[in-house]
Design a protein around this motif. Structure first.
Motif, PDB file in Angstrom:
ATOM      1  N   LEU B 251     124.233  56.653 -13.794  1.00 24.31           N
ATOM      2  CA  LEU B 251     124.433  56.641 -12.347  1.00 24.31           C
ATOM      3  C   LEU B 251     125.184  57.874 -11.856  1.00 24.31           C
ATOM      4  N   TRP B 252     126.128  58.359 -12.673  1.00 23.54           N
ATOM      5  CA  TRP B 252     126.969  59.454 -12.200  1.00 23.54           C
ATOM      6  C   TRP B 252     126.424  60.831 -12.572  1.00 23.54           C
ATOM      7  N   SER B 253     125.191  60.891 -13.074  1.00 21.80           N
ATOM      8  CA  SER B 253     124.645  62.182 -13.488  1.00 21.80           C
ATOM      9  C   SER B 253     124.282  63.047 -12.288  1.00 21.80           C
ATOM     10  N   THR B 254     124.061  64.331 -12.592  1.00 29.02           N
ATOM     11  CA  THR B 254     123.539  65.216 -11.559  1.00 29.02           C
ATOM     12  C   THR B 254     122.069  64.888 -11.333  1.00 29.02           C
ATOM     13  N   ASN B 255     121.486  65.528 -10.298  1.00 33.54           N
ATOM     14  CA  ASN B 255     120.143  65.131  -9.887  1.00 33.54           C
ATOM     15  C   ASN B 255     119.094  65.237 -10.977  1.00 33.54           C
ATOM     16  N   THR B 258     119.045  62.003 -12.889  1.00 34.32           N
ATOM     17  CA  THR B 258     119.174  60.743 -12.149  1.00 34.32           C
ATOM     18  C   THR B 258     118.302  59.672 -12.776  1.00 34.32           C
ATOM     19  N   LEU B 262     116.464  54.840  -9.439  1.00 36.59           N
ATOM     20  CA  LEU B 262     117.179  55.290  -8.247  1.00 36.59           C
ATOM     21  C   LEU B 262     116.312  56.251  -7.438  1.00 36.59           C
ATOM     22  N   TYR B 266     114.935  55.338  -3.787  1.00 39.57           N
ATOM     23  CA  TYR B 266     115.305  56.176  -2.645  1.00 39.57           C
ATOM     24  C   TYR B 266     114.061  56.774  -1.988  1.00 39.57           C
ATOM     25  N   LEU B 267     113.251  57.446  -2.805  1.00 38.50           N
ATOM     26  CA  LEU B 267     112.076  58.093  -2.231  1.00 38.50           C
ATOM     27  C   LEU B 267     111.110  57.060  -1.664  1.00 38.50           C
ATOM     28  N   VAL B 270     112.742  55.703   1.728  1.00 38.09           N
ATOM     29  CA  VAL B 270     112.780  56.738   2.763  1.00 38.09           C
ATOM     30  C   VAL B 270     111.362  57.169   3.118  1.00 38.09           C
ATOM     31  N   VAL B 273     109.615  54.462   5.261  1.00 39.00           N
ATOM     32  CA  VAL B 273     110.094  54.425   6.652  1.00 39.00           C
ATOM     33  C   VAL B 273     109.530  55.602   7.442  1.00 39.00           C
ATOM     34  N   TRP B 274     109.553  56.782   6.820  1.00 36.97           N
ATOM     35  CA  TRP B 274     109.077  57.950   7.565  1.00 36.97           C
ATOM     36  C   TRP B 274     107.564  57.946   7.748  1.00 36.97           C
ATOM     37  N   VAL B 276     105.933  55.246   8.441  1.00 37.12           N
ATOM     38  CA  VAL B 276     105.760  54.403   9.624  1.00 37.12           C
ATOM     39  C   VAL B 276     106.124  55.185  10.878  1.00 37.12           C
ATOM     40  N   ILE B 277     107.229  55.966  10.794  1.00 36.60           N
ATOM     41  CA  ILE B 277     107.604  56.779  11.961  1.00 36.60           C
ATOM     42  C   ILE B 277     106.469  57.747  12.291  1.00 36.60           C
ATOM     43  N   TYR B 279     103.368  57.290  11.730  1.00 38.28           N
ATOM     44  CA  TYR B 279     102.302  56.509  12.338  1.00 38.28           C
ATOM     45  C   TYR B 279     102.575  56.285  13.824  1.00 38.28           C
TER      46      TYR B 279
END
Lengths: 453, 293
Positions: B251-255, B258, B262, B266-267, B270, B273-274, B276-277, B279
């Protein structure tokens, strides 16, 4: 919905509604100029304070090594909280088909946009090096709640703007067609934003369709925005923040703050733009009931949040809670709990206090208490870290905002008020077409050219 | 019985008074008047400084930096008013007898050593300014190489002579330390021989990073002005046996490390949602088009 009106009646009452609801746009007097002047003055002072902070660094604030989240973060949480009302009123109540909330939708969206825009700005103002903001996007970690918060705040802002804009399109067409006595450029803006609205069936269908999607979409996003904000705290191992109910605790607290903010804005519009027949006693009565309801939910979470750890008084929690209950923060803590929760609940149970003016005063009290509530959440925990505070001067140990910090804090409020004022000066504060529809005026009269032009 | 009662009452009454009284550290007059038998000169002060660094610094901190340990009562800084107001005899007495958290050094240090420390402490007294000959630090330089298999550092020190030539620096102390996360860790010392050379056997059990790499610094004492000799990434230490907490996707690693769930969550959220936006924005364009027909 009222009875279907005759054409004659329809035209007349549409004219009246249009006149009333565009008063905020056409009405210009000393008072509104003075108001804007005051706001701009305060904003300039805030910007000046920010420039000093950029030049000299965050040392001009009261924040030091231990209290590194100060009143700015409290302010940020406050504004995120207030913005949540947008999704409660204009989406949740809408989807539940609650009629009285409809004229309030746009006010709620105004407040939401202003608050969430300011929340974003406040975070930038809290940064020691705002010029490195892009690094949060470039090097932010997927595992960090800070990145999630940034994502969700921007997303919520976009959805709020869309949710403000979509039901505004038919109104923009009305303004384009009927409004007189405004500058040419303003009319141009209406024309562009109205997107060539003709009011045909297809267009209405598209607006309703898109709004429905947005209203559903904003529920999870709205819940996330404040839940993620609460995770900024709850995902750390600190006394006072290390709790599992922070998400719902923050969300319910947000509804309290937001409802109060909307009531205040409603009251001012009612008074300034003579909208007594639009924001009626009934609306204030219902908003009062809503406020009691959300306050009760919030009270329930508060009892959980303080009684459960307070019963055990574990080492660090105990130090923290003693400071809140009887220590240096006790006055603020009890003010927040009593004036911000118990008192409003008690008063608003009586119909007498659910009238516009008493509601305004109570909402003001609730809003002030809401701000200090965030202060009490952020700062005392910061002052009680798990490791001993040592080898630092005394002023590192206790936090108080400096005057420089306070002018920047005020900028948040002034900025939000400026946004709300501008939105009210540009667009009707109640949706004209929806209101006319509720009054039984057929859509076809909306796109008619009025004869007197 | 009555007498006993009276006495205990008196003692009880006096105790709190005594405690307040004890804030002041009384020194007997004859002790207070004692004079330092050793001469106040550079050599003694220097010797005192070394003794101070080994025996006192851990509590009293670096002179003038106010970084003493937070004990109660606090050990005063040697440059503080409270410290300097002591007479030589008083300092000697307090070091000898100690009090509460301040240890007694009567048996740990010889009388001579204690007086050397007094000399060192008194060198911060403004009244003594100018009594010591100011010594300019001598310019020096360090060179060195490491034999990573034999785990030996070969070091040499040189100094500038009057005619500006680099000459070997004999019998100088070299201090070897390793860079650690929060500062440097002293490893040991070496002394240069008559021709300015020194060898340092690197301790077998000293841990570096996971590959056994260490960053070393070699310095000369305070009397020299000399850049530290930096020897980075020497594969000379034992590999660290602590677990590398960043080796896995955590969890605490760099990107770049990751956890997959996670990134996907996240992707996914996000992006969804985007979409739908997007659309909805598309619908707004359709409103525009519908107005044209």
């Amino acid at each position: 919905m009222n009875e279907i009106k005759s054409p004659e009646e329809s035209r007349k009452s549409l004219d009246r509604i249009f006149r009333d609801l565009t008063r905020s746009i056409t009405h210009r007097d000393e008072m509104s100029r003075f108001w804007l002047f005051i706001l701009v003055m305060f904003a300039i002072v805030g910007v000046w304070g920010f420039i000093i902070q950029i030049q000299r660094g965050l040392g001009v604030t009261g924040m030091r090594d231990y209290v590194s989240w100060g009143a700015y973060i409290a302010n940020f949480v406050f504004f995120v909280a207030v913005s949540l009302i947008g999704f409660l009123i204009s989406s949740t109540l809408h989807l539940l088909k609650i009629e009285w909330s409809k004229p309030i939708s746009r006010v709620a969206e105004q407040v939401a946009i202003a608050a969430v825009a300011m929340a974003g700005l406040i975070i930038v103002m809290d940064m020691g090096r705002p010029d490195r903001l892009q690094n949060v996007f470039l090097h932010g970690r997927f595992a960090s709640p800070i990145l999630w918060d940034l994502t969700v705040v921007t997303t919520y802002l976009v959805i709020s703007v869309l949710l403000f804009y979509l039901p505004l399109i038919p109104d923009l067409a009305l303004l384009r067609d009927r409004l007189t006595g405004v500058p040419e450029i303003q009319k141009k803006i209406y024309t562009v934003l109205a997107l060539g609205w003709k009011g045909n069936e297809e267009q209405y269908r598209l607006v309703t369709h898109a709004m429905r999607i947005l209203m559903i979409l904003i529920i999870p996003v709205g819940l996330s925005i404040h839940t993620v904000t609460s995770w900024l705290f709850a995902s750390t191992l600190r006394a006072g923040w290390d709790t599992t109910i922070f998400g719902p605790y923050f969300v319910s607290g947000a509804f309290v703050a937001g409802t109060a903010a909307v009531v205040m804005v409603m009251f001012v519009y009612r008074l300034r733009y003579r909208l007594k027949n639009y924001f009626t006693h009934h609306h204030f009565d219902m908003m009062g009931k809503l406020l009691v309801f959300v306050c009760l939910v919030y009270l329930y979470f508060n009892i959980n949040e303080f009684l459960v750890p307070g019963y055990k008084m574990r080492l660090h929690e105990g130090i923290h809670l003693r400071e809140l209950f009887a220590g240096g923060y006790s006055r603020m803590f009890w003010f927040v709990q009593i004036a911000g929760l118990i008192l409003p609940i008690f008063l608003l149970l009586f119909k007498y206090f659910r009238r516009p003016f008493p509601m305004f005063l109570i909402s003001f009290l609730v809003l002030v208490a809401s701000w200090f509530k965030r202060y009490v959440i952020v700062i005392p925990t910061m002052e009680h870290p798990h490791l001993p505070v040592q080898n630092v001067p005394d002023y590192f140990k206790h936090y108080a905002p400096t005057s420089n910090e306070i002018v920047i804090l005020l900028f948040g409020f002034v900025g939000a008020l400026i946004i709300i004022t501008l939105l009210a000066k540009l667009f009707p504060v109640i949706s004209i077409w929806e209101y006319a529809h509720q009054q039984g005026i057929d859509k076809k009269y909306l796109t008619e050219k009025p004869e007197n032009q | 019985m009555r007498k006993f009662f009276f006495l205990s009452a008196a003692v009880l009454f006096l105790l709190p008074g005594l405690q307040g009284f004890s804030q002041v550290w009384e020194v007997p007059a004859d002790q207070d008047a004692l004079k330092n038998p050793s001469a106040f000169n550079n050599e003694n002060v220097k010797a005192g400084r070394e003794l101070y660094n080994t025996h006192c610094k851990s509590c009293h901190g670096d002179p003038g930096k106010n970084n003493a340990l937070p004990l109660v009562p606090p050990p005063p800084d040697v440059t503080s008013e409270q410290m300097l107001q002591n007479s030589e005899g008083a300092l000697f007495y307090k070091i000898t007898t100690g009090r509460v958290a301040m240890p007694a050094f009567e048996t740990t240090l010889t009388e001579e050593q204690r007086w050397r420390i007094v000399s060192f402490m008194k060198s911060f007294d403004p009244a003594n300014e100018g009594l010591l000959v100011k010594e300019e630090p001598v310019k020096a330089r360090l060179q060195g190489a490491a034999d990573e298999t034999a785990k030996v550092l070969t070091l040499s020190a040189q100094t500038l002579n009057a005619s500006g030539e680099w000459m070997p620096l004999p019998h100088a102390d070299l201090f070897i330390s390793a860079k650690r996360t929060f500062g440097s860790l002293a490893i040991g010392q070496a002394k240069t021989n008559g021709s300015g050379h020194a060898e340092f056997k690197f301790p077998e059990e000293f841990k570096g990073d996971w590959e056994g790499l260490v960053d070393l610094r070699v310095t000369l004492g305070e009397d020299f002005s000399c850049d530290p000799l930096v020897m980075n990434r020497l594969k000379i230490a034992a590999p660290a046996d602590t677990e590398n907490l960043f080796a896995d996707r955590v969890l605490w690693s760099t990107n770049d490390r990751t956890q997959w769930w996670l990134i996907l969550a996240y992707l996914g959220v996000v992006g969804g949602v985007w979409l739908v936006i997007g659309y909805v924005i598309f619908q707004i364009l359709k409103i525009y088009k519908a107005g044209k027909e």
